[in-house]
Design a protein around this motif. Structure first.
Motif, short mmCIF file in Angstrom:
data_model
loop_
_atom_site.label_atom_id
_atom_site.label_comp_id
_atom_site.label_asym_id
_atom_site.label_seq_id
_atom_site.Cartn_x
_atom_site.Cartn_y
_atom_site.Cartn_z
N CYS A 121 42.76 19.22 115.81
CA CYS A 121 42.64 19.82 114.48
C CYS A 121 43.05 21.30 114.50
CB CYS A 121 41.20 19.67 114.00
SG CYS A 121 40.85 20.52 112.46
N PHE A 159 34.97 16.88 100.72
CA PHE A 159 34.85 18.03 101.62
C PHE A 159 35.56 17.68 102.91
CE2 PHE A 159 31.64 19.04 98.54
CZ PHE A 159 31.65 20.42 98.49
N GLY A 163 36.74 23.44 107.90
CA GLY A 163 35.33 23.67 108.21
C GLY A 163 34.48 22.43 108.31
N GLU A 164 33.30 22.60 108.90
CA GLU A 164 32.34 21.52 109.07
C GLU A 164 31.22 21.73 108.04
OE1 GLU A 164 31.71 18.53 110.60
OE2 GLU A 164 29.90 18.83 109.42
N PRO A 165 31.18 20.88 107.01
CA PRO A 165 30.20 21.11 105.93
C PRO A 165 28.75 21.13 106.41
CG PRO A 165 31.49 19.10 105.52
CD PRO A 165 32.10 19.78 106.71
N SER A 191 32.61 14.91 104.43
CA SER A 191 33.11 14.41 105.71
C SER A 191 32.58 15.30 106.83
CB SER A 191 34.64 14.44 105.68
OG SER A 191 35.15 14.16 106.97
N SER A 214 33.66 11.40 110.88
CA SER A 214 34.87 11.42 111.71
C SER A 214 34.48 10.92 113.10
CB SER A 214 35.42 12.84 111.79
OG SER A 214 35.72 13.29 110.49
N ASN A 216 36.55 8.80 115.43
CA ASN A 216 37.72 9.15 116.26
C ASN A 216 37.71 8.65 117.70
OD1 ASN A 216 38.69 10.50 114.04
ND2 ASN A 216 37.88 12.47 114.66
N GLU A 256 36.05 7.69 109.56
CA GLU A 256 37.41 8.22 109.72
C GLU A 256 37.78 8.15 111.20
OE1 GLU A 256 35.77 11.65 107.66
OE2 GLU A 256 37.76 11.91 106.78
N VAL A 258 41.06 9.24 113.46
CA VAL A 258 42.40 9.83 113.65
C VAL A 258 43.06 9.12 114.82
CG1 VAL A 258 43.71 11.92 114.16
CG2 VAL A 258 41.61 12.07 112.80
N PRO A 288 46.68 8.33 110.86
CA PRO A 288 47.63 8.67 111.93
C PRO A 288 47.70 10.18 112.09
CG PRO A 288 48.55 7.04 110.41
CD PRO A 288 47.28 7.54 109.79
N PHE A 289 47.64 10.63 113.31
CA PHE A 289 47.60 12.06 113.63
C PHE A 289 48.74 12.83 112.92
CE2 PHE A 289 49.33 15.30 116.68
CZ PHE A 289 48.33 16.24 116.50
N ASN A 290 48.39 13.94 112.31
CA ASN A 290 49.40 14.84 111.75
C ASN A 290 49.77 15.86 112.81
OD1 ASN A 290 49.77 14.12 108.98
ND2 ASN A 290 47.59 14.58 108.79
N LEU A 296 49.14 22.25 118.22
CA LEU A 296 48.66 21.05 118.91
C LEU A 296 49.81 20.37 119.65
CD1 LEU A 296 46.79 19.66 115.75
CD2 LEU A 296 45.76 21.06 117.54
N CYS A 335 45.82 16.50 106.42
CA CYS A 335 44.59 16.70 107.20
C CYS A 335 44.90 17.47 108.47
CB CYS A 335 44.03 15.36 107.65
SG CYS A 335 43.53 14.32 106.33
N1 SAH Z 1 34.88 18.94 109.63
C1 SAH Z 1 34.84 17.76 108.87
C2 SAH Z 1 35.71 17.79 107.63
C3 SAH Z 1 37.06 18.43 107.75
S1 SAH Z 1 38.24 17.58 108.74
C4 SAH Z 1 35.18 16.56 109.74
O1 SAH Z 1 35.61 16.73 110.86
O2 SAH Z 1 34.98 15.44 109.26
C5 SAH Z 1 38.70 16.22 107.70
C6 SAH Z 1 39.32 15.04 108.43
O3 SAH Z 1 40.60 15.40 108.95
C7 SAH Z 1 38.50 14.55 109.61
O4 SAH Z 1 38.30 13.16 109.53
C8 SAH Z 1 39.36 14.88 110.81
O5 SAH Z 1 39.13 13.96 111.85
C9 SAH Z 1 40.76 14.82 110.23
N2 SAH Z 1 41.77 15.55 110.97
C10 SAH Z 1 41.65 16.75 111.56
N3 SAH Z 1 42.80 17.09 112.16
C11 SAH Z 1 43.68 16.09 111.93
C12 SAH Z 1 45.04 15.88 112.29
N4 SAH Z 1 45.74 16.77 112.98
N5 SAH Z 1 45.63 14.74 111.87
C13 SAH Z 1 44.95 13.84 111.14
N6 SAH Z 1 43.67 14.00 110.77
C14 SAH Z 1 43.04 15.11 111.16
#
Ligand code: SAH
Ligand code: SF4
Length: 352
Positions: A121, A159, A163-165, A191, A214, A216, A256, A258, A288-290, A296, A335
């Motif tokens: 992230c 959300f 950030g982490e809510p 989230s 999340s 993962n 969720e 990733v 799918p990972f962005n 990253l 994301c």
């Molecule tokens: N902090 C919270 C909310 C923000 S992140 C959380 O982690 O849930 C929101 C979502 O984006 C999360 O599910 C996280 O796993 C996802 N995410 C973060 N980086 C990403 C990336 N590079 N590609 C795809 N999803 C990603």
């Protein structure tokens, strides 16, 4: 902001009543002002036209309406619009508007930066920033809705921005009450990466938003590699909490996941995920990972075929699964990509 001057954006009904008390203590007056801010989303006290001029002048001496400042707005071909917003101390966050049929989803940030530090992230790579206040969170909503002329239209709020809510419960929960003036709790999703203390507080809320977790990963060792937060809340304990989470009728927990090539995207992972989620009312969101080559560089996105095979394995086990290929990629609004076009060196000092 001057001390002693209340920012009406982010103020509770009680705070509005307190600032109005010397001018007009009647409860319906406070409600009127509160609704101008939370429902009609006016930008200036002057626009509260059913208050007398004297009352507006008196209120303007004691209170302000301060929203985040729009630094940049970019719209992608699919209609996704990303906003870069500056807070009064210079902290920058991003928020995103995504039109989907007749409904629009707004993605808000809860913190400037994030201390959790998930390896996939960008916000995590930026490191800890600071908590946003209720005014800074609800202000994002006000800015996005006004800009998109969305007052009175059907909205979802998630959300899932920076950030982490659950590391900012006080700001986020106060913002939820303001949002609930126009958006049903059923239409709001929080989230989280899973923060035990915050999780307990969330459960105790009288009006809970939807919960997205999340996950993962499917083993403790794997999750620890991707999300350092797993050291504080082992996978087994997190799953136990999900199993007993008090859900309202008809609701499900969103999981969720990733997908990272070669890390957590094998069929063995998919089968473990099925076992892990057995008996919990969930829907699974595969993301799918962005990629982000600058922040990253060590991670890659699985092929579409690998994503499909993973999804099919879950669907065969009767799990409700959707794949979220991120929207707005070309404006870096996907994301984990929320950082605009700013270079790392430019962004970091502002987040501190
Ligand atoms: N902090 C919270 C909310 C923000 S992140 C959380 O982690 O849930 C929101 C979502 O984006 C999360 O599910 C996280 O796993 C996802 N995410 C973060 N980086 C990403 C990336 N590079 N590609 C795809 N999803 C990603
Ligand atoms: Fe923070 Fe969520 Fe990013 Fe993890 S995925 S670093 S918890 S914003």
């Amino acid at each position: 902001m001057e001390t002693g001057v209340l920012n009406l954006v982010g103020a509770s009904l009680a705070e509005v009543a307190a600032v109005l008390a010397p001018l007009d203590p009647r409860p319906y007056r406070a409600r009127q002002v509160y609704h101008w801010v939370t429902r009609r989303l006016v930008g200036r006290i002057e626009e509260m036209t059913d208050l007398s001029r004297t009352l507006r002048t008196g209120l303007a001496e004691r209170a302000v309406l301060t929203d985040p400042r729009v630094v940049e707005v970019r719209t992608a071909a699919d209609g996704t619009t990303k906003f870069l917003l500056e807070m009064t101390d210079g902290a920058m966050v991003e928020a995103v508007t995504m039109p989907m049929g007749d409904r629009t989803t707004l993605c808000l940030s809860s913190q400037a930066g994030c201390a959790v530090g998930c390896v996939f992230c960008v916000t995590g790579a930026l490191g800890a920033g600071r908590n946003l206040t209720a005014a800074e969170i609800f202000g994002q909503y006000r800015v996005l809705v006004r800009h998109g002329r969305l007052v009175g239209t059907p909205l979802n709020v998630v959300f899932m921005g920076m950030g982490e809510p659950l590391l900012n419960c006080s700001g986020v929960f106060a913002a939820l009450d303001l949002l609930y003036e126009t958006v049903s709790p059923k239409r709001v999703t929080l989230s989280t990466s899973g923060i035990p203390a915050g999780f307990a507080k969330l459960q105790a809320l009288p009006r809970r938003p939807n919960l997205a977790v999340s996950l993962n990963a499917t083993t403790q060792e794997q999750r620890l590699r991707l999300m350092p937060v797993a050291a504080r809340w082992p996978l087994e304990d997190l799953m136990r909490s999900l199993r007993t989470y008090p859900l309202e009728r008809g609701r499900r927990i969103t999981i969720e996941y990733v997908l990272l090539a070669g890390e957590n995207d094998s069929l063995a992972d998919a089968r473990r995920l099925v076992r892990l989620l057995r008996g919990i009312p969930v829907k699974v969101n595969l993301i799918p990972f962005n990629p982000d080559p600058e922040f990253l560089p060590h991670l890659t996105t699985p092929s579409a075929a690998a994503v499909d095979a993973f999804g099919a394995c879950l669907a065969e086990a009767s799990l409700n699964v959707t794949v979220r290929w991120s929207r707005g990629r070309e404006v870096l609004a996907a994301c984990g990509q929320l950082r605009g076009r700013m270079a790392r060196s430019e962004l970091l000092p502002r987040l501190r």
